[in-house]
Design a protein around this motif. Sequence first.
Motif, PDB file in Angstrom:
ATOM      1  N   TYR A  54       0.895  -1.348  -0.053  1.00 47.67           N
ATOM      2  CA  TYR A  54      -0.046  -0.033  -0.057  1.00 47.67           C
ATOM      3  C   TYR A  54       0.814   1.282   0.151  1.00 47.67           C
ATOM      4  O   TYR A  54       2.042   1.418   0.449  1.00 47.67           O
ATOM      5  N   TYR A  55       0.305   2.196  -0.464  1.00 43.34           N
ATOM      6  CA  TYR A  55       0.940   3.652  -0.592  1.00 43.34           C
ATOM      7  C   TYR A  55      -0.017   4.482   0.018  1.00 43.34           C
ATOM      8  O   TYR A  55      -1.086   4.783  -0.554  1.00 43.34           O
ATOM      9  N   VAL A  56       0.484   5.307   1.089  1.00 40.34           N
ATOM     10  CA  VAL A  56      -0.364   6.691   1.304  1.00 40.34           C
ATOM     11  C   VAL A  56       0.470   7.677   0.656  1.00 40.34           C
ATOM     12  O   VAL A  56       1.520   7.869   0.949  1.00 40.34           O
ATOM     13  N   VAL A  57      -0.194   8.432  -0.098  1.00 38.19           N
ATOM     14  CA  VAL A  57       0.296   9.863  -0.750  1.00 38.19           C
ATOM     15  C   VAL A  57      -0.312  11.058  -0.220  1.00 38.19           C
ATOM     16  O   VAL A  57      -1.325  11.153   0.155  1.00 38.19           O
TER      17      VAL A  57
ATOM     18  N   LEU B  99      -4.421   1.115 -11.610  1.00 37.87           N
ATOM     19  CA  LEU B  99      -4.400   2.542 -10.967  1.00 37.87           C
ATOM     20  C   LEU B  99      -4.116   3.663 -12.383  1.00 37.87           C
ATOM     21  O   LEU B  99      -3.571   3.419 -13.057  1.00 37.87           O
ATOM     22  N   VAL B 100      -4.869   4.746 -11.937  1.00 33.26           N
ATOM     23  CA  VAL B 100      -4.541   5.931 -12.841  1.00 33.26           C
ATOM     24  C   VAL B 100      -4.278   7.179 -12.054  1.00 33.26           C
ATOM     25  O   VAL B 100      -5.021   7.433 -11.279  1.00 33.26           O
ATOM     26  N   CYS B 101      -3.025   7.618 -12.245  1.00 33.36           N
ATOM     27  CA  CYS B 101      -2.723   8.937 -11.519  1.00 33.36           C
ATOM     28  C   CYS B 101      -2.543  10.249 -12.283  1.00 33.36           C
ATOM     29  O   CYS B 101      -1.554   9.870 -13.297  1.00 33.36           O
TER      30      CYS B 101
ATOM     31  N   LEU C 245      -5.017   6.722  -0.509  1.00 30.66           N
ATOM     32  CA  LEU C 245      -4.340   5.357  -0.262  1.00 30.66           C
ATOM     33  C   LEU C 245      -4.530   4.530  -1.600  1.00 30.66           C
ATOM     34  O   LEU C 245      -5.582   4.754  -2.313  1.00 30.66           O
ATOM     35  N   PHE C 246      -3.339   4.075  -2.223  1.00 33.04           N
ATOM     36  CA  PHE C 246      -3.665   3.235  -3.214  1.00 33.04           C
ATOM     37  C   PHE C 246      -2.812   1.924  -2.972  1.00 33.04           C
ATOM     38  O   PHE C 246      -1.962   2.066  -1.872  1.00 33.04           O
TER      39      PHE C 246
ATOM     40  N   ARG D 200      -5.442  13.445  -9.625  1.00 30.26           N
ATOM     41  CA  ARG D 200      -6.551  12.922  -9.727  1.00 30.26           C
ATOM     42  C   ARG D 200      -6.230  11.385  -9.600  1.00 30.26           C
ATOM     43  O   ARG D 200      -5.687  11.006 -10.506  1.00 30.26           O
ATOM     44  N   LEU D 201      -6.779  10.736  -8.676  1.00 29.92           N
ATOM     45  CA  LEU D 201      -6.411   9.235  -8.536  1.00 29.92           C
ATOM     46  C   LEU D 201      -7.680   8.462  -8.618  1.00 29.92           C
ATOM     47  O   LEU D 201      -8.655   8.544  -8.106  1.00 29.92           O
ATOM     48  N   GLU D 202      -7.451   7.326  -9.404  1.00 27.24           N
ATOM     49  CA  GLU D 202      -8.578   6.437  -9.643  1.00 27.24           C
ATOM     50  C   GLU D 202      -8.121   4.946  -9.380  1.00 27.24           C
ATOM     51  O   GLU D 202      -7.055   4.666 -10.079  1.00 27.24           O
ATOM     52  N   GLN D 203      -8.797   4.258  -8.443  1.00 25.35           N
ATOM     53  CA  GLN D 203      -8.441   2.918  -8.380  1.00 25.35           C
ATOM     54  C   GLN D 203      -9.779   2.289  -7.695  1.00 25.35           C
ATOM     55  O   GLN D 203     -10.403   2.877  -6.944  1.00 25.35           O
ATOM     56  N   GLY D 204      -9.938   0.937  -8.069  1.00 29.85           N
ATOM     57  CA  GLY D 204     -10.995   0.358  -7.780  1.00 29.85           C
ATOM     58  C   GLY D 204     -12.314   1.111  -8.094  1.00 29.85           C
ATOM     59  O   GLY D 204     -12.398   1.507  -9.189  1.00 29.85           O
TER      60      GLY D 204
END
Length: 361
Positions: A95-98, A130-132, A123-124, A106-110
């Motif tokens: 995991y990463y906390v950003v 994943l898209v960042c 969190l990702f 803009r963060l997309e996951q799940g």
Amino acid sequence: MSSINEAARQSEGGDGPVVSASTDGVPAPERFDWWAQMVGAEVMPVAIQSTHATRFRGSVEAVGMPHSQVAAFAFSPMVARRSPAHIRRHDPEEYYVVLVHGSPIRLEQGRGVACLESGDMSLFTTSAPLVCDFLDRGRQTRLTLLRLPRTVLPLAGGRADRLLAEPLSTRTGAGSAALLGSYLAGLPAAARACGPAELARLGVLGVDLAATVLAGRLGAQDALPTETRKAALRSRIKIFIEQNLGDPELLPAAIAAHHHLSVRSLHLLFRHEPETVGAMIRRLRLERCRADLADPALGTRTIAATAARWGFRHPADFSRAFRRAYGFPPSEVRARAWARALDVQQVCARCRRSAGRHGSQ
């Protein structure tokens, strides 16, 4: 941290616990590819694109600790995508906390989509597509990443996956998210002064704070180990103390009441710390007083007023405590500050006179 170490050998370098690397040490035509390879090796394999590829710049400071890593990145805007093919190629199961400092992300996951402004966290995971999108708002992207292997995060059964790409604001005073944000923002600077034992404690603290934030969002605080909950509470109490040093009523009883503890529970919470709660308050107050007394800009403030500003009720008690702590009276700090300021003024006056003589010739 091996890949950043390798990058550091190729670019800037680093001594001690903080390792730094930058595109500045790489030939300009190779910088974007160099950055892509470094991110793929150090964080996770991704495909990146950037409208700034021909003039790309990036830098990183990384702090490696047992079981975790904190890395502060600054780079030109870009888009990063992690596909199922990337995951099949290599998944470190982390995991990463950003934490965002600069331009929005803009963060997309799940099922989550998070638009993160400066001061937000999210969190990702490396284990899902994943898209960042690091948005170009006329300033460099700056962020800090806390890496957490799944094996060290005390939330069993992948429960943290329910929080992927959800915004976590740090703008809530002394709450756990605010503490985690402060920890991430300040760690590279703090780590430079740490020995191995202190660095290991900082690493454990980061994991504990992250676990507390995530468990709080899940309503699963009771699932955390007791020591994790205690470490997060100690951090909140320390921040509360630092924010209220000027209050002469800042005593263990008041601190315990504010945090819904008994005084005995408060002392038990800190029994394995290097100093008691009372000793911590006294040390921090003395440090603030010494800094103020050494500041020529505050020279018109009396020693008694300085002591009162930082919570000392009686000037005589302050003077005795100061002498015990530092071996000399507070008046000596003020005198040294004035002497240094006078020396600077005299040097500047001599420089001005010398410049005037040269100008008239």
